[in-house]
Write a protein that holds these residues in place. Structure first.
Motif, PDB file in Angstrom:
ATOM      1  N   PRO A 292       0.726  -1.204  -0.058  1.00  0.00           N
ATOM      2  CA  PRO A 292       0.171   0.190  -0.127  1.00  0.00           C
ATOM      3  C   PRO A 292       0.839   1.335   0.075  1.00  0.00           C
ATOM      4  CG  PRO A 292      -0.076  -0.985   2.225  1.00  0.00           C
ATOM      5  CD  PRO A 292       0.593  -2.126   1.070  1.00  0.00           C
ATOM      6  N   VAL A 293       0.331   2.483  -0.530  1.00  0.00           N
ATOM      7  CA  VAL A 293       0.941   3.681  -0.609  1.00  0.00           C
ATOM      8  C   VAL A 293       0.509   4.517   0.407  1.00  0.00           C
ATOM      9  CG1 VAL A 293       1.928   3.392  -2.838  1.00  0.00           C
ATOM     10  CG2 VAL A 293      -0.390   4.177  -2.477  1.00  0.00           C
ATOM     11  N   PRO A 294       0.865   5.571   0.759  1.00  0.00           N
ATOM     12  CA  PRO A 294       2.347   6.057   0.388  1.00  0.00           C
ATOM     13  C   PRO A 294       3.426   5.248   1.296  1.00  0.00           C
ATOM     14  CG  PRO A 294       1.286   7.662   1.701  1.00  0.00           C
ATOM     15  CD  PRO A 294       0.302   6.568   1.756  1.00  0.00           C
ATOM     16  N   MET A 295       4.760   5.404   0.540  1.00  0.00           N
ATOM     17  CA  MET A 295       5.982   4.874   1.262  1.00  0.00           C
ATOM     18  C   MET A 295       6.905   6.131   1.060  1.00  0.00           C
ATOM     19  SD  MET A 295       6.052   0.899   0.195  1.00  0.00           S
ATOM     20  CE  MET A 295       5.400   0.985  -1.376  1.00  0.00           C
ATOM     21  N   VAL A 296       7.931   5.961   1.725  1.00  0.00           N
ATOM     22  CA  VAL A 296       9.157   6.918   1.538  1.00  0.00           C
ATOM     23  C   VAL A 296      10.183   6.342   1.004  1.00  0.00           C
ATOM     24  CG1 VAL A 296      10.619   8.437   2.719  1.00  0.00           C
ATOM     25  CG2 VAL A 296       8.359   8.281   3.547  1.00  0.00           C
ATOM     26  N   ASP A 297      10.843   6.856  -0.084  1.00  0.00           N
ATOM     27  CA  ASP A 297      11.985   6.335  -0.848  1.00  0.00           C
ATOM     28  C   ASP A 297      13.066   7.310  -0.353  1.00  0.00           C
ATOM     29  OD1 ASP A 297      13.676   4.606  -2.258  1.00  0.00           O
ATOM     30  OD2 ASP A 297      12.880   5.594  -4.345  1.00  0.00           O
ATOM     31  N   LEU A 306       6.598   7.904  -2.644  1.00  0.00           N
ATOM     32  CA  LEU A 306       6.210   6.916  -3.473  1.00  0.00           C
ATOM     33  C   LEU A 306       4.711   6.812  -3.137  1.00  0.00           C
ATOM     34  CD1 LEU A 306       8.715   3.956  -3.006  1.00  0.00           C
ATOM     35  CD2 LEU A 306       8.747   5.915  -4.587  1.00  0.00           C
ATOM     36  N   SER A 307       3.818   7.311  -4.397  1.00  0.00           N
ATOM     37  CA  SER A 307       2.515   7.206  -4.592  1.00  0.00           C
ATOM     38  C   SER A 307       2.115   6.210  -5.580  1.00  0.00           C
ATOM     39  CB  SER A 307       1.969   8.564  -4.617  1.00  0.00           C
ATOM     40  OG  SER A 307       2.360   9.179  -5.606  1.00  0.00           O
ATOM     41  N   GLU A 308       0.722   6.370  -5.936  1.00  0.00           N
ATOM     42  CA  GLU A 308       0.178   5.316  -6.924  1.00  0.00           C
ATOM     43  C   GLU A 308       0.931   5.565  -8.419  1.00  0.00           C
ATOM     44  OE1 GLU A 308      -1.554   7.454  -4.885  1.00  0.00           O
ATOM     45  OE2 GLU A 308      -3.358   6.697  -4.192  1.00  0.00           O
ATOM     46  N   SER A 309       1.385   6.704  -8.419  1.00  0.00           N
ATOM     47  CA  SER A 309       1.992   6.582  -9.910  1.00  0.00           C
ATOM     48  C   SER A 309       3.106   6.100  -9.994  1.00  0.00           C
ATOM     49  CB  SER A 309       2.050   8.268 -10.479  1.00  0.00           C
ATOM     50  OG  SER A 309       2.632   8.893  -9.573  1.00  0.00           O
ATOM     51  N   ILE A 315      -1.879  -2.034  -3.806  1.00  0.00           N
ATOM     52  CA  ILE A 315      -3.319  -2.100  -3.466  1.00  0.00           C
ATOM     53  C   ILE A 315      -3.845  -0.819  -3.139  1.00  0.00           C
ATOM     54  CG2 ILE A 315      -2.980  -4.605  -2.706  1.00  0.00           C
ATOM     55  CD1 ILE A 315      -3.246  -3.074   0.130  1.00  0.00           C
ATOM     56  N   GLY A 316      -3.198   0.276  -3.323  1.00  0.00           N
ATOM     57  CA  GLY A 316      -3.610   1.570  -3.215  1.00  0.00           C
ATOM     58  C   GLY A 316      -3.379   2.049  -1.742  1.00  0.00           C
ATOM     59  N   ARG A 317      -3.949   3.411  -1.649  1.00  0.00           N
ATOM     60  CA  ARG A 317      -3.990   3.805  -0.158  1.00  0.00           C
ATOM     61  C   ARG A 317      -5.227   3.526   0.533  1.00  0.00           C
ATOM     62  NH1 ARG A 317      -2.546   9.190  -0.205  1.00  0.00           N
ATOM     63  NH2 ARG A 317      -1.722   9.052  -2.088  1.00  0.00           N
TER      64      ARG A 317
END
Lengths: 486, 454
Positions: A292-297, A306-309, A315-317
């Protein structure tokens, strides 16, 4: 105690708490307007402070009482973690603030992701699920996304041991799966023979807690993992009991594909009277695309979202923003203060305390549900003999404990052990507290024999005596209304 | 202790774990820090982030929180208790939650409230599932969700419900008003719809025609799910009074009631409904009852809906909710009272109106929609929003949210801007002046100013 509404008087206010100037709202068209003010209480600031201070004093809490609530890991919550998560800069950060104004927060989140990867032995971590049950949902949704990406649509079943938390089957159903229960063998391990008969082309995965809710470590975990994988299924690790194995054995090394952690348990963020929690998920390489997003890179010295794009197969937010960020900051502080040397000590002291209590309770005459097994961070005693011979049940013992100033252990869970208490002392309790608890447990056992009425009528020393749950469900009273007090 | 257990070392206590599974030292985890050391690190990082003046709303609002709120909520007796499973030892939390439920039903004019869900987005997802379960007149699992609902909420709802076969149908918005034109519903007349979601105010800050929409839904046997801002309800008609019959379910984000912005969480979702739907409601519910001596008290009730009793047949998988945030919200509402909450709402309304007036005096800056709003407005700039926002951020002004990602139909130039009661005239004037400068510098060309190095 009287309700806040009963202190209310028309026109009374805490005027300094709201803007002094009255804004002009005359331009709002009539059809959109509220006609009657909401029936909120009207009070001075001091009345509010006194009322809620007094209410707080009617609670048992970790800060005031030993709270051995099994499966909930009620350990001490360091005050420093709270103070640092509530620094003004963190509280003021808007979730949509640009990355340029978020590097401090994002650095903490990135490092927390990295630490949780190491502790669990997983390939990647997303912090966004808001609590354990949402982490479970995310985990099962990833399992489903994985099978669907391979066109493996026939896998419609999630296997769940009968000892599992109720959230496991409920989460599987929310992901559109059918649930099949797997029995437990006489020693408290998953019944592998029974498991073999249900594994097959319909198996999407299995949800396991290890150590299980029975307070024992499933010794055949590798065999289970191999069999599930051979059948084409994936393994989900319910991290509710991660405290027991921190720094000793990792779910990733046991063969799990996905795990959720309960940071409000293992990483000592507050339980808050029922939340907020945080339920990050970790995955093996094959599930990484679905996190699932968001995550940090991290990109050099810069952190970015890091988001959907960035993660098209995610699996989304699952929440509007980045989950329970403030809880994650508390967990981050806790993990940094423990450090690599402190993390295994958590499991060691939690296990030591549990085994000590188990041993001494048996000496007092209590019956262990699995006497041949080591306790992990928690264990079960069963009061079936007392219920049969003395007519006092587990709830009576639990309520009597409250009279002596101890929060009761978890009662009647797991469902497969009759009249059970699930006891989890945690690593933060000292020996003196454990001994005081044992002394009271001895006393209550004696009372059960000589004065059973004391237990059946308990509690006697609390703000209220035993409450009528049946009445609460039959004659629903869910909100105060102005008409009620006349 | 080891002696009492009958082992020689602590390691022996782990002897049931197969030796080959055991892990070594966790080298990727840094060494322990003292409270002073981690304090220093966190202080530096918090300072890095906290310097900007915030005109972003978009689902999280920068309100004043009275000092007493968090001083009380972080009392150990609230902060370190858990779900009140042992009611007699948890009367503080339980009574507070009962008071919370009472306040939320008052604010929304609904019959009952639960004791919280995770956040506004997941509350909407639970409301959608609840409506599909509860609407006995509908055989479909179709729910109408306007495009004026927060884009993140729409994604969360889809992500949570799509595996249960719920069909979400998007309703377009009116391009001049920024609202749902009730006429667009005519296309669905006579169709089997389980529920209609109505946001009030909607994501653009615009007020929806809640009365007309509610009556249309009820005439078409659909339930109404109201998605509302609780602070706005101090001024706006509450869902329980929408149309002839009122909304059936009401949910939303509780953050404006005492939760700091805090990077998006923890907040809390609220969920209220009609009395007749209470058994379909997910999450904890607190009820009043009597003890053995006939004295009033509070307890968790209707637990037969919940996962720890009903397992795979529960109304939801939710267990831990957002109790501490609800503790703060309850104290917050008690401190403000009806008059205080109304003053907060009015100040937000007034500030935003003032800011919009100030901004649209700039050459080429316009208000994008012409309908009434609460405390947010879509502002159209003469150039692409992205570069302007970057340039203003370099001055520590977060001017709003760039809408181009989620609403490409609005072009590249639109931002969503909000001024709560915390924004001062000076801050709003400063935003106007800086925006004017940035626009004149940019003159339609890409941004030349770079954000500050951190």
């Amino acid at each position: 105690m009287s309700l806040i509404y009963q202190h209310s008087r028309p026109g009374r206010r805490a005027p300094g708490q709201a803007p002094l100037a009255k804004g002009d709202t005359t331009a709002i068209p009539e059809r959109f307007r509220r006609r009657v003010r909401a029936a909120l209480p009207e009070l001075s600031e001091m009345q509010v402070v006194r009322h809620y201070t007094r209410l707080s004093q009617k609670n048992f809490s970790i800060d005031t009482h030993f709270y051995p609530l099994g499966s909930c890991t009620m350990k001490y919550n360091p005050r420093g973690a709270n103070q640092l998560a509530m620094l003004p800069g963190f509280l003021a950060r808007h979730p949509e603030a640009p990355e340029t104004h978020s590097q401090g927060f994002m650095a903490c989140m990135y490092e927390l992701q990295e630490m949780l990867k190491e502790v669990t032995g997983m390939q990647a971590v997303s912090l966004s699920p808001a609590a354990g049950a949402q982490g479970e949902f995310a985990g099962v949704a990833m399992i489903r996304a994985y099978h669907e990406s391979r066109g493996d649509e026939a896998r419609r079943e999630i296997l769940v041991p009968d000892a599992a938390h109720g959230t496991n089957p409920a989460s599987a159903v929310m992901c559109g799966y059918q649930v099949r229960e797997i029995p437990t063998d006489a020693n408290g391990d998953v019944d592998v023979t029974a498991l073999k008969t249900v594994l097959g082309p319909r198996t999407a995965g299995i949800m396991l807690t290890n150590p299980s809710t029975l307070g024992v470590f499933d010794r055949r975990i590798r065999e289970i993992a191999n069999r599930v994988h051979e059948a084409g299924g994936l393994l989900y690790y319910d991290g509710a009991n991660l405290n027991a194995i921190l720094g000793k054995v990792r779910p990733g090394d046991m063969g799990f594909d996905v795990i959720h952690m309960n940071l409000h348990k293992t990483f000592s963020t507050p339980h808050g009277g029922g939340g907020p929690g945080a339920g990050p998920v970790g995955v093996s390489a094959r599930l990484q695309p679905y996190l699932p997003v968001p995550m940090v890179d991290r990109d050099g010295d810069d952190y970015r979202w890091l988001s959907e794009s960035d993660c098209p197969e995610s699996i989304g937010r699952l929440s509007a923003f980045a989950g329970n960020a403030g809880v994650l900051l508390r967990a981050y502080v806790y993990a940094r203060m423990l450090g690599r040397e402190g993390i295994p000590r958590v499991a060691e002291y939690a296990t030591l305390n549990a085994n000590y209590l188990l041993e001494r309770l048996q000496e007092l005459g209590y019956e262990a549900a699995y006497p041949e097994r080591r306790a992990t961070h928690e264990f079960i005693i069963t009061l079936r003999r007392q219920a049969r011979e003395l007519g006092v049940n587990t709830m009576d013992f639990a309520k009597r404990l409250l009279d002596y100033g101890f929060h009761a252990p978890t009662t009647y869970f797991p469902l497969l052990v009759p009249e059970c208490l699930l006891i989890e002392p945690t690593e933060t309790e000292d020996k003196e507290t454990l001994d005081a608890f044992l002394e009271v447990m001895g006393k209550i056992l004696e009372e059960a024999k000589t004065e059973p009425e004391l237990l059946k009528g308990a509690p006697h020393a609390l703000p209220v005596r035993r409450l009528d749950d049946v009445r609460a469900a039959r004659e629903l009273d869910l909100a105060w209304s102005p008409s009620r007090d006349g | 202790m080891l002696q009492a257990i009958g082992v020689g070392t602590v390691e022996q206590l782990f002897d049931e774990i197969p030796a080959d599974l055991r892990c070594g030292e966790l080298n990727a985890i840094p060494k322990a820090m003292s409270e002073m050391e981690i304090g220093r690190l966190m202080d530096t990082r918090a300072r890095q982030d906290g310097a900007a003046v915030c005109f972003i709303g978009a689902g999280a609002y920068d309100h004043h929180i009275p000092a007493a709120v968090w001083q009380l909520a972080t009392r150990g007796e609230f902060y370190t208790a858990y779900t009140p499973y042992q009611a007699e030892a948890s009367q503080g939390t339980l009574q507070l939650l009962y008071e919370y439920q009472s306040m939320m039903t008052a604010v929304t004019a609904m019959d009952v409230s639960n004791a919280s869900l995770y956040d506004g987005a997941s509350a909407l997802a639970e409301a959608v599932l609840m409506a599909v379960r509860a609407n006995r007149k509908s055989r479909s699992r179709r729910v109408l969700v306007p495009r004026t609902v927060h884009p993140h909420y729409r994604r969360v709802v889809r992500n949570i419900v799509h595996n249960q076969g719920v069909e979400l149908v998007e309703l377009p918005f009116d391009s001049t008003g920024g609202h749902i034109d009730p006429e667009t519903l005519a296309a669905f007349a006579g169709e089997d719809i389980a529920a209609l979601v109505i946001p009030q105010p909607n994501f653009f800050g615009v007020l929806e025609e809640v009365g007309l929409l509610t009556d249309w839904a009820h005439a078409n046997k659909a339930l109404i799910i109201a998605l509302v801002n609780p602070v706005a309800l101090a001024l706006l008609s509450p869902p329980g009074e929408w149309g002839e019959q009122g909304a059936d379910i009401c949910c939303g984000e509780g953050q404006p009631l005492g939760a700091p912005l805090s990077s998006g969480g923890p907040y809390f979702g609220f969920l209220c409904c009609r009395q007749t739907l209470v058994r379909q409601m997910p999450g904890r519910i607190i009820g009043g009852t009597l003890d053995l001596d006939g004295k009033p008290g509070y307890t968790l009730t209707l637990q037969a809906r919940e996962q720890h009793i009903r397992r795979s047949k529960a109304t939801s998988n939710i267990c831990t909710n957002q109790g501490l945030m609800v503790t703060a919200a309850t104290i917050h509402m008690a401190l403000l009272g009806p008059e205080g909450l109304e003053r907060v709402a009015a100040a937000c309304y007034d500030n935003t109106a003032w800011l919009v007036e100030s901004l649209i005096r700039l050459h080429g800056v316009e208000s994008r929609f012409d309908r009434p709003v609460f405390h947010e407005r879509v502002i159209q700039l003469p150039v692409a929003a992205k570069g302007v926002l970057r340039a203003l951020a370099a001055h520590n002004l977060l001017a709003g949210l760039d809408l181009s990602r989620d609403y490409p139909e609005l072009g590249d130039n639109c931002i969503l801007t909000c001024a709560t009661e915390r924004r001062t005239r000076e801050e709003m004037e400063s935003l106007t002046t800086k925006l004017e400068r940035v626009l004149s510098l940019q003159g339609g060309v890409p941004c030349q100013l770079q954000p500050k190095e951190w």
